[in-house]
Scaffold this active site. Structure first.
Site, short mmCIF file in Angstrom:
data_model
loop_
_atom_site.label_atom_id
_atom_site.label_comp_id
_atom_site.label_asym_id
_atom_site.label_seq_id
_atom_site.Cartn_x
_atom_site.Cartn_y
_atom_site.Cartn_z
N TYR A 74 9.38 -56.26 -25.10
CA TYR A 74 8.97 -55.02 -25.57
C TYR A 74 9.92 -55.32 -27.36
CZ TYR A 74 10.27 -50.97 -28.81
OH TYR A 74 10.17 -49.69 -30.15
N SER A 110 11.18 -52.14 -35.35
CA SER A 110 12.54 -50.39 -34.76
C SER A 110 14.02 -51.98 -35.27
CB SER A 110 12.01 -51.09 -32.94
OG SER A 110 13.58 -50.42 -32.87
N LYS A 152 7.96 -56.45 -31.21
CA LYS A 152 8.99 -56.12 -32.44
C LYS A 152 9.27 -57.57 -33.51
CE LYS A 152 7.67 -51.48 -32.16
NZ LYS A 152 6.56 -51.91 -32.00
N1 UFG Z 1 21.44 -42.95 -23.02
C1 UFG Z 1 22.38 -42.79 -21.54
N2 UFG Z 1 21.47 -42.07 -20.81
C2 UFG Z 1 20.34 -41.68 -20.64
C3 UFG Z 1 19.79 -41.94 -21.75
C4 UFG Z 1 19.99 -42.64 -23.06
O1 UFG Z 1 23.53 -42.10 -21.73
O2 UFG Z 1 19.78 -40.84 -20.20
C5 UFG Z 1 21.97 -43.54 -23.58
C6 UFG Z 1 22.26 -45.34 -23.81
O3 UFG Z 1 22.77 -45.69 -23.25
C7 UFG Z 1 22.01 -45.47 -25.41
C8 UFG Z 1 21.76 -43.69 -26.32
O4 UFG Z 1 21.98 -42.81 -25.17
O5 UFG Z 1 23.50 -45.23 -25.57
C9 UFG Z 1 21.10 -43.94 -26.82
O6 UFG Z 1 19.34 -44.58 -25.79
P1 UFG Z 1 18.40 -43.87 -26.25
O7 UFG Z 1 17.40 -45.16 -24.38
O8 UFG Z 1 17.49 -43.27 -26.33
O9 UFG Z 1 18.11 -44.99 -26.69
P2 UFG Z 1 18.30 -47.02 -26.84
O10 UFG Z 1 19.20 -46.42 -28.37
O11 UFG Z 1 18.56 -48.03 -26.45
O12 UFG Z 1 16.46 -47.51 -27.45
C10 UFG Z 1 16.07 -47.22 -28.92
C11 UFG Z 1 14.25 -46.86 -28.42
C12 UFG Z 1 13.92 -48.21 -28.12
C13 UFG Z 1 14.48 -48.93 -29.58
C14 UFG Z 1 16.20 -49.18 -29.47
C15 UFG Z 1 16.20 -50.34 -30.20
O13 UFG Z 1 14.28 -46.18 -26.90
O14 UFG Z 1 12.64 -48.34 -28.63
O15 UFG Z 1 16.53 -48.38 -29.51
O16 UFG Z 1 18.36 -50.17 -30.46
F1 UFG Z 1 13.86 -50.34 -28.98
#
Ligand code: UFG
Length: 333
Positions: free
Chosen positions: A148, A123, A152
């Site tokens: 998590y 990741s 990785k």
């Molecule tokens: N977000 C919201 N509201 C939500 C969910 C997410 O605003 O209900 C925002 C988050 O703050 C972030 C973006 O949407 O800015 C993406 O969030 P995700 O949770 O979809 O994804 P992440 O980037 O946090 O996480 C992903 C993967 C993880 C990995 C990570 C690495 O899900 O497995 O990228 O950066 F570790």
């Protein structure tokens, strides 16, 4: 035959479709801890091909050896792992136990069975909060902000160390943010319970399962104040795994980390706006405080994948969002 661990999961199931499309035979191992058998049925429906399948937990090494005896395995794509950043903070041992022990077993298995082709599901979380974007594979690997994420980073290190003592060819695929679903609408991201990730939350609001999307933070130092991510269509991502298996067949005998993204950063608001545009559905959202641990902005330099694997992302943000919506509409409950 390719062994796909965690093959009933979101990225695993899409990858199997692409493997079958390229005439690979596939053996799946899954314990359905966060997936369903129906995904495997859907894969067979999409491709018209059958897959071999073992339901088991990879932490049981003896069972792994026993159950796979009759299969002639050329390569392994190792997806099986827990993946919730938030949950891992509250249950770190669960994450280390599953993600690390499963990996160790699968590497021991690789040696035992003289398999030399290995692809690991890593990741972009390994880059933490980068000072310079886009990140390349040479960017610094950080300490890890959640169990998590650390699983990785440690996973990649374990593969590197093992590779120094035993010969095999491995690729650590560092995914950015996979979203979207297969064009058939039969497989996609189906989290159990309340989604943590943005896209399933958006589609659940659109269909009326949830009332309001909470946008985590509107005051970041980004063009519109919301976080930037490199969203990539899961079908594109799946195809990269097939390319990685093919590349490993050259027996380079190294471990190569490769970024898989589009190279573009999109903000949360851009995702919401584009989703509204392609589906003509208004998303009820509210800008709330930042979520702990979120990286303000990250996207990838994905030129290495093109150079080595001949792979680059093809599908647009519109494709990602319309396919995610198509899948949500197909979910029965
Ligand atoms: N977000 C919201 N509201 C939500 C969910 C997410 O605003 O209900 C925002 C988050 O703050 C972030 C973006 O949407 O800015 C993406 O969030 P995700 O949770 O979809 O994804 P992440 O980037 O946090 O996480 C992903 C993967 C993880 C990995 C990570 C690495 O899900 O497995 O990228 O950066 F570790």
């Amino acid at each position: 035959m390719i062994l796909v661990t965690g093959g009933a999961g979101y990225i695993g199931s899409h990858t199997i479709v692409e493997l079958l499309n390229k005439n690979f035979e596939v053996l799946v191992i899954d314990n359905f801890s966060n997936s369903e058998l129906s995904a495997l049925n859907s894969i067979e429906k999409i491709t018209g091909k059958s897959i071999s399948f073992i339901e088991m937990d990879l932490r049981n090494y003896d069972l792994l050896i026993e159950k796979t005896k009759e299969f002639d395995i050329e390569g392994i794509i190792h997806f099986a792992a827990y993946k919730s950043v938030g949950e891992s903070v509250f249950e770190p041992l669960k994450y280390y136990d599953n993600n690390i022990n499963s990996l160790i077993n699968i590497l021991n298995f690789l040696k035992e069975r003289s398999i030399s082709n290995f692809v690991f599901s890593s990741s972009c979380t390994v880059y933490g909060s980068p000072e310079i974007i886009p990140v390349t594979e040479k960017s610094e690997v950080k300490k890890g902000e959640s169990p998590y994420g650390k699983s990785k980073i440690i996973g990649e290190e374990i593969i590197n160390d093992f590779n120094a003592s035993h010969t095999f060819s491995a690729i650590n695929l560092r995914y950015f943010n996979p979203i979207g679903a297969h064009s058939s609408g039969l497989i996609g991201d189906k989290p159990s319970g309340k989604p943590n990730n943005l896209l399933p939350f958006v589609t659940q609001v659109a269909i009326g399962k949830r009332e309001v999307l909470s946008i985590f933070g509107g005051d970041y130092d980004t063009p519109d104040g919301t976080c930037l991510r490199d969203y990539i269509h899961v079908t594109d991502l799946a195809k990269a795994h097939v390319s990685a298996i093919e590349y490993n067949r050259k027996n380079h005998n190294k471990v190569i980390p490769i970024n898989l993204g589009t190279g573009n950063g999109s903000s949360v608001l851009e995702i919401v706006n584009t989703f509204e545009k392609v589906t003509k559905i208004k998303i009820n959202f509210k800008i709330n405080p930042r979520r702990k641990g979120d990286v303000p902005a990250i996207f990838g330099d994905c030129s290495l994948s093109k150079k080595l694997l001949g792979w680059e992302a093809q599908l647009s943000l519109e494709d990602m969002l319309s396919s995610a919506w198509n899948f949500e509409k197909n979910i029965k409950n």
